[in-house]
Design a protein around this motif. Structure first.
Motif, PDB file in Angstrom:
ATOM      1  N   GLU A   7       1.900  -3.484   6.155  1.00 38.31           N
ATOM      2  CA  GLU A   7       2.602  -4.164   4.626  1.00 38.31           C
ATOM      3  C   GLU A   7       2.610  -3.287   3.661  1.00 38.31           C
ATOM      4  OE1 GLU A   7       4.868  -5.933   4.795  1.00 38.31           O
ATOM      5  OE2 GLU A   7       3.793  -6.760   7.132  1.00 38.31           O
ATOM      6  N   TRP A   8       1.962  -2.420   3.419  1.00 42.30           N
ATOM      7  CA  TRP A   8       1.404  -1.843   2.129  1.00 42.30           C
ATOM      8  C   TRP A   8       2.007  -0.412   1.892  1.00 42.30           C
ATOM      9  CZ3 TRP A   8      -1.716  -3.845  -1.886  1.00 42.30           C
ATOM     10  CH2 TRP A   8      -2.094  -5.318  -2.101  1.00 42.30           C
ATOM     11  N   ARG A   9       2.589   0.166   0.257  1.00 45.99           N
ATOM     12  CA  ARG A   9       2.495   2.058   0.828  1.00 45.99           C
ATOM     13  C   ARG A   9       1.767   2.607  -0.893  1.00 45.99           C
ATOM     14  NH1 ARG A   9       6.940  -1.604  -2.472  1.00 45.99           N
ATOM     15  NH2 ARG A   9       6.605  -0.609  -4.300  1.00 45.99           N
ATOM     16  N   ARG A  10       1.461   3.496  -1.008  1.00 47.94           N
ATOM     17  CA  ARG A  10       0.897   4.550  -1.220  1.00 47.94           C
ATOM     18  C   ARG A  10       1.222   5.337  -2.267  1.00 47.94           C
ATOM     19  NH1 ARG A  10      -4.091   8.139  -0.079  1.00 47.94           N
ATOM     20  NH2 ARG A  10      -4.644   8.250  -2.515  1.00 47.94           N
ATOM     21  N   GLU A  11       1.224   5.048  -3.145  1.00 53.82           N
ATOM     22  CA  GLU A  11       1.866   5.453  -4.705  1.00 53.82           C
ATOM     23  C   GLU A  11       0.915   5.597  -5.827  1.00 53.82           C
ATOM     24  OE1 GLU A  11       5.469   3.302  -6.653  1.00 53.82           O
ATOM     25  OE2 GLU A  11       6.018   2.385  -5.027  1.00 53.82           O
ATOM     26  N   GLY A  12       0.961   7.916  -5.538  1.00 49.97           N
ATOM     27  CA  GLY A  12      -0.702   8.381  -6.444  1.00 49.97           C
ATOM     28  C   GLY A  12      -1.622   7.357  -5.750  1.00 49.97           C
ATOM     29  N   ASP A  13      -2.306   6.704  -6.815  1.00 47.58           N
ATOM     30  CA  ASP A  13      -3.604   6.298  -6.628  1.00 47.58           C
ATOM     31  C   ASP A  13      -3.843   5.318  -6.806  1.00 47.58           C
ATOM     32  OD1 ASP A  13      -4.945   9.198  -7.076  1.00 47.58           O
ATOM     33  OD2 ASP A  13      -5.332   8.868  -9.091  1.00 47.58           O
ATOM     34  N   GLU A  14      -2.406   4.513  -6.512  1.00 51.08           N
ATOM     35  CA  GLU A  14      -2.655   2.995  -5.621  1.00 51.08           C
ATOM     36  C   GLU A  14      -1.868   2.670  -4.784  1.00 51.08           C
ATOM     37  OE1 GLU A  14      -1.083   1.996 -10.077  1.00 51.08           O
ATOM     38  OE2 GLU A  14       0.605   1.912  -9.173  1.00 51.08           O
ATOM     39  N   ILE A  15      -2.130   1.519  -4.222  1.00 54.29           N
ATOM     40  CA  ILE A  15      -0.947   1.006  -3.423  1.00 54.29           C
ATOM     41  C   ILE A  15      -0.754  -0.261  -3.214  1.00 54.29           C
ATOM     42  CG2 ILE A  15      -2.244   2.254  -1.008  1.00 54.29           C
ATOM     43  CD1 ILE A  15      -4.026  -0.360  -0.896  1.00 54.29           C
TER      44      ILE A  15
END
Ligand SMILES: C[C@H](O)[C@H](O)[C@H]1CNC2=NC(N)=NC(=O)C2=N1
Length: 86
Positions: A7-15
């Motif tokens: 359910e989580w997607r990674r964006e740079g240094d965040e999920i």
């Protein structure tokens, strides 16, 4: 995103994950339960509440990136959401 956190997607240094609750009171209950766990872990998500939709962002500011705590809290959040039918 990862093996156990679809359910989580990674964006740079965040999920990031979006949770759609059945209704607004349930959304707030989900936030309240997340708050309790976040305090226990001393790790706190950014939460944006839009009616019954929650946008959650996890990162570890202290470490300048993602740590195990982010993934641990993500799994806890998934359990809470599932429990509330979201
Ligand atoms: C001092 C204390 O450990 C912190 O500032 C904690 C609190 N909660 C936190 N939550 C998150 N998501 N990232 C952090 O870096 C963080 N730091």
């Amino acid at each position: 995103m990862s093996e156990n956190l679809p359910e989580w997607r990674r964006e740079g240094d965040e999920i990031r994950r979006t949770i759609e609750a059945p209704d607004f009171p349930t959304a707030i209950r989900i936030v309240d339960e997340i708050a309790v766990k976040a305090e226990e872990l001393n790790h706190h998500p950014d939460i944006d509440i839009r009616w019954r939709t929650l946008h959650l962002v996890l990162t570890t500011h202290d470490a300048g990136g993602l740590t195990d705590l982010d993934f641990t809290l993500a799994a806890v959040i998934d359990d809470i959401a599932a429990k509330h039918g979201a």
